[in-house]
Design a protein around this motif. Structure first.
Motif, short mmCIF file in Angstrom:
data_model
loop_
_atom_site.label_atom_id
_atom_site.label_comp_id
_atom_site.label_asym_id
_atom_site.label_seq_id
_atom_site.Cartn_x
_atom_site.Cartn_y
_atom_site.Cartn_z
N MET A 1 0.84 -1.18 0.00
CA MET A 1 0.00 0.00 0.00
C MET A 1 0.88 1.24 0.00
N SER A 2 0.39 2.25 -0.70
CA SER A 2 1.13 3.50 -0.71
C SER A 2 0.16 4.67 -0.86
N LEU A 3 0.63 5.84 -0.50
CA LEU A 3 -0.16 7.07 -0.61
C LEU A 3 0.58 8.07 -1.46
N ILE A 34 -8.03 2.66 1.24
CA ILE A 34 -7.48 3.45 0.14
C ILE A 34 -8.15 2.95 -1.13
N THR A 35 -8.78 3.85 -1.89
CA THR A 35 -9.45 3.47 -3.12
C THR A 35 -8.46 2.77 -4.05
N GLY A 36 -8.87 1.61 -4.56
CA GLY A 36 -8.04 0.84 -5.48
C GLY A 36 -7.03 -0.08 -4.81
N GLU A 37 -6.99 -0.10 -3.49
CA GLU A 37 -6.04 -0.95 -2.75
C GLU A 37 -6.82 -1.99 -1.95
N ASN A 38 -6.23 -3.14 -1.72
CA ASN A 38 -6.83 -4.16 -0.88
C ASN A 38 -6.43 -3.95 0.57
N GLY A 39 -7.29 -4.33 1.47
CA GLY A 39 -6.98 -4.28 2.89
C GLY A 39 -7.37 -2.98 3.55
N LYS A 40 -7.62 -3.08 4.81
CA LYS A 40 -7.99 -1.92 5.64
C LYS A 40 -6.76 -1.43 6.38
N ASN A 69 1.62 0.57 8.03
CA ASN A 69 2.34 -0.53 8.68
C ASN A 69 3.19 0.10 9.78
N ARG A 70 3.93 -0.71 10.49
CA ARG A 70 4.71 -0.23 11.63
C ARG A 70 5.67 0.91 11.26
N ASP A 71 6.19 0.87 10.03
CA ASP A 71 7.17 1.87 9.61
C ASP A 71 6.58 3.01 8.78
#
Length: 159
Positions: A1-3, A34-40, A69-71
């Motif tokens: 995932m990215s923003l 995130i629109t277009g990404e899997n997972g919450k 994520n953690r980082d």
């Protein structure tokens, strides 16, 4: 995932009951997509005060965090909309900015939030949150932070 600057993120923030809050912990939490990404992804908000100077009451706002994520953690601020500036029933009850970097002047996204109540008993109140690219000037995003505690709600809770 990215923003990035074109990301669109939607989710909800629910108030954490006082007896379940941790010292210095968030007062609200929820799930985001995130629109277009899997997972919450998890989101949380802490009540903060901003000193407005001598003789002025502090502004209350929510310091907001999304943890991919953690980082990878991203931060923003959510302010109550001044009721006198709310131009339509569907206008956001909350607004703010969401930082894509920790650098001053780095890219930001717009935060809009609406007070809602759950459909089932006990009709739990929550904030429906939308994070997206900033709107062009004149598109209803000139809101300024309210400098009144009353705008935040009874008992200092944001909903």
């Amino acid at each position: 995932m990215s923003l990035n600057q074109t990301s669109k993120i939607e989710g909800t923030l629910f108030t954490i009951p006082k007896d379940k809050r941790k010292e210095n912990g968030p007062i609200m939490e929820g799930d985001f997509q995130i629109t277009g990404e899997n997972g919450k992804i998890k989101g949380a908000a802490w009540m903060k005060e901003k000193d407005e100077g001598p003789g002025k009451p502090p502004s209350l706002y929510l310091s907001f965090q999304l943890e991919l994520n953690r980082d990878q953690k991203f931060y923003g601020a959510i302010f109550p909309t001044d009721p006198s500036q709310k131009t339509a029933d569907k206008a956001p009850d909350y607004f703010g900015t969401f930082n894509l970097t920790r650098e001053k002047g780095g890219p930001v996204l717009r935060i809009a939030g609406w007070k809602r109540k759950g459909n089932k008993e006990p009709h739990t109140p929550f904030i429906s949150v939308l994070i997206e690219a900033p709107r062009p000037r004149g598109a209803g995003n000139e809101q300024q932070p309210s400098h009144h505690r009353e705008a935040v709600g009874a008992g200092g809770l944001p909903i």
